[in-house]
Design a protein around this motif. Structure first.
Motif, PDB file in Angstrom:
ATOM      1  N   UNK A  71       0.838  -1.197   0.000  1.00 34.67           N
ATOM      2  CA  UNK A  71       0.000   0.000   0.000  1.00 34.67           C
ATOM      3  C   UNK A  71       0.869   1.240   0.000  1.00 34.67           C
ATOM      4  N   UNK A  72       0.460   2.219  -0.738  1.00 38.54           N
ATOM      5  CA  UNK A  72       1.083   3.539  -0.727  1.00 38.54           C
ATOM      6  C   UNK A  72       2.607   3.472  -0.810  1.00 38.54           C
ATOM      7  N   UNK A  73       3.141   3.158  -1.980  1.00 33.57           N
ATOM      8  CA  UNK A  73       4.587   2.975  -2.108  1.00 33.57           C
ATOM      9  C   UNK A  73       5.400   4.212  -1.735  1.00 33.57           C
ATOM     10  N   UNK A  74       4.879   5.398  -1.989  1.00 37.66           N
ATOM     11  CA  UNK A  74       5.658   6.595  -1.669  1.00 37.66           C
ATOM     12  C   UNK A  74       5.712   6.860  -0.166  1.00 37.66           C
ATOM     13  N   UNK A  75       4.656   6.482   0.540  1.00 36.95           N
ATOM     14  CA  UNK A  75       4.705   6.593   2.000  1.00 36.95           C
ATOM     15  C   UNK A  75       5.730   5.621   2.568  1.00 36.95           C
ATOM     16  N   UNK A  76       5.755   4.411   2.026  1.00 39.97           N
ATOM     17  CA  UNK A  76       6.742   3.412   2.461  1.00 39.97           C
ATOM     18  C   UNK A  76       8.153   3.881   2.124  1.00 39.97           C
ATOM     19  N   UNK A  77       8.304   4.506   0.974  1.00 47.47           N
ATOM     20  CA  UNK A  77       9.605   5.027   0.570  1.00 47.47           C
ATOM     21  C   UNK A  77      10.083   6.114   1.531  1.00 47.47           C
ATOM     22  N   UNK A  78       9.229   7.063   1.823  1.00 48.17           N
ATOM     23  CA  UNK A  78       9.596   8.152   2.735  1.00 48.17           C
ATOM     24  C   UNK A  78       9.988   7.599   4.112  1.00 48.17           C
ATOM     25  N   UNK A  79       9.198   6.652   4.593  1.00 41.89           N
ATOM     26  CA  UNK A  79       9.473   6.056   5.905  1.00 41.89           C
ATOM     27  C   UNK A  79      10.823   5.339   5.914  1.00 41.89           C
ATOM     28  N   UNK A  80      11.107   4.579   4.861  1.00 40.37           N
ATOM     29  CA  UNK A  80      12.376   3.856   4.791  1.00 40.37           C
ATOM     30  C   UNK A  80      13.561   4.817   4.681  1.00 40.37           C
ATOM     31  N   UNK A  81      13.429   5.865   3.882  1.00 41.17           N
ATOM     32  CA  UNK A  81      14.501   6.856   3.748  1.00 41.17           C
ATOM     33  C   UNK A  81      14.848   7.435   5.114  1.00 41.17           C
ATOM     34  N   UNK A  82      13.826   7.765   5.896  1.00 40.49           N
ATOM     35  CA  UNK A  82      14.056   8.298   7.244  1.00 40.49           C
ATOM     36  C   UNK A  82      14.657   7.242   8.166  1.00 40.49           C
ATOM     37  N   UNK A  83      14.132   6.028   8.074  1.00 40.37           N
ATOM     38  CA  UNK A  83      14.563   4.940   8.960  1.00 40.37           C
ATOM     39  C   UNK A  83      16.042   4.605   8.786  1.00 40.37           C
ATOM     40  N   UNK A  84      16.505   4.532   7.539  1.00 39.73           N
ATOM     41  CA  UNK A  84      17.895   4.127   7.276  1.00 39.73           C
ATOM     42  C   UNK A  84      18.814   5.321   7.036  1.00 39.73           C
ATOM     43  N   UNK A  85      18.236   6.528   7.127  1.00 38.19           N
ATOM     44  CA  UNK A  85      19.001   7.760   6.867  1.00 38.19           C
ATOM     45  C   UNK A  85      19.692   7.689   5.513  1.00 38.19           C
ATOM     46  N   UNK A  86      18.903   7.412   4.490  1.00 38.20           N
ATOM     47  CA  UNK A  86      19.421   7.226   3.137  1.00 38.20           C
ATOM     48  C   UNK A  86      20.067   8.487   2.598  1.00 38.20           C
ATOM     49  N   UNK A  87      21.075   8.279   1.777  1.00 38.53           N
ATOM     50  CA  UNK A  87      21.744   9.386   1.092  1.00 38.53           C
ATOM     51  C   UNK A  87      21.071   9.717  -0.231  1.00 38.53           C
ATOM     52  N   UNK A  88      20.372   8.728  -0.799  1.00 40.62           N
ATOM     53  CA  UNK A  88      19.715   8.924  -2.090  1.00 40.62           C
ATOM     54  C   UNK A  88      18.629   7.874  -2.274  1.00 40.62           C
ATOM     55  N   UNK A  89      17.782   8.137  -3.266  1.00 40.29           N
ATOM     56  CA  UNK A  89      16.788   7.171  -3.722  1.00 40.29           C
ATOM     57  C   UNK A  89      17.057   6.925  -5.199  1.00 40.29           C
ATOM     58  N   UNK A  90      17.046   5.665  -5.582  1.00 44.78           N
ATOM     59  CA  UNK A  90      17.141   5.294  -6.993  1.00 44.78           C
ATOM     60  C   UNK A  90      15.837   4.607  -7.356  1.00 44.78           C
ATOM     61  N   UNK A  91      15.137   5.149  -8.342  1.00 44.90           N
ATOM     62  CA  UNK A  91      13.919   4.528  -8.854  1.00 44.90           C
ATOM     63  C   UNK A  91      14.300   3.885 -10.176  1.00 44.90           C
ATOM     64  N   UNK A  92      14.217   2.561 -10.231  1.00 49.53           N
ATOM     65  CA  UNK A  92      14.635   1.799 -11.411  1.00 49.53           C
ATOM     66  C   UNK A  92      13.430   1.040 -11.945  1.00 49.53           C
ATOM     67  N   UNK A  93      12.859   1.516 -13.045  1.00 47.06           N
ATOM     68  CA  UNK A  93      11.641   0.917 -13.601  1.00 47.06           C
ATOM     69  C   UNK A  93      11.713   0.888 -15.120  1.00 47.06           C
ATOM     70  N   UNK A  94      10.744   0.216 -15.710  1.00 48.04           N
ATOM     71  CA  UNK A  94      10.528   0.347 -17.147  1.00 48.04           C
ATOM     72  C   UNK A  94       9.969   1.740 -17.406  1.00 48.04           C
TER      73      UNK A  94
END
Length: 157
Positions: A101-124
């Motif tokens: 559910x809500x992939x962007x909410x999950x993305x935001x939460x994970x970025x905060x959780x792991x203190x990410x330096x970047x996000x890579x979106x790899x799709x068709x």
């Protein structure tokens, strides 16, 4: 160590793995992978339009045969496992989870959780969504607070 959140929609190919693991040269990268199984009929229509835009008429006709919802969970879990194994085989740290559910909410939460330096979106390519800036990368740029890199898969998995 550099921390990347990698958002994907299917198993990474060997070319994809090589590409994302060499983006930062010799710097060690830890990957946190998010994979979302196929969506609903609205997503199917958009995928069919994208197939037509790419001249892949046979693919557009087969969209209705692609598992979605609960039927897509098994293949998605397998795609995630394959992707994590391939990333780890390069010496990168990699962990992942499925998003339903809500992939962007999950993305935001994970970025905060792991203190990410970047996000890579790899799709068709998703031309309709990209045109209207409704694709994951365009929307993530306004939500996550770190740089978002949008890459296209090198080939079909």
């Amino acid at each position: 160590m550099f921390t990347s959140v990698l958002m994907i929609e299917k198993a990474l190919t060997s070319a994809d793995v090589e590409f994302v693991t060499t983006l930062h040269g010799d710097e060690q990268v830890a990957f946190h992978v998010l994979l979302q199984p196929r969506g609903d009929q609205a997503d199917r229509l958009l995928r069919a339009i994208d197939d037509i835009a790419l001249g892949e008429l046979d693919e557009a006709a087969r969209e209705r045969d692609t598992p979605e919802g609960d039927a897509a969970k098994g293949p998605a879990e397998q795609a995630l496992d394959v992707s994590l194994t391939a990333l780890r085989a390069t010496g990168s740290a990699a962990e992942g989870r499925m998003v339903e559910d809500h992939p962007l909410d999950a993305l935001r939460k994970l970025v905060e959780e792991v203190r990410a330096d970047e996000v890579i979106v790899l799709t068709d390519p998703h031309y309709v969504e990209e045109f209207f800036h409704r694709d994951w990368a365009s929307r993530a740029r306004h939500k996550v607070g770190v740089p978002v890199l949008k890459l296209f898969s090198h080939s079909k998995a």
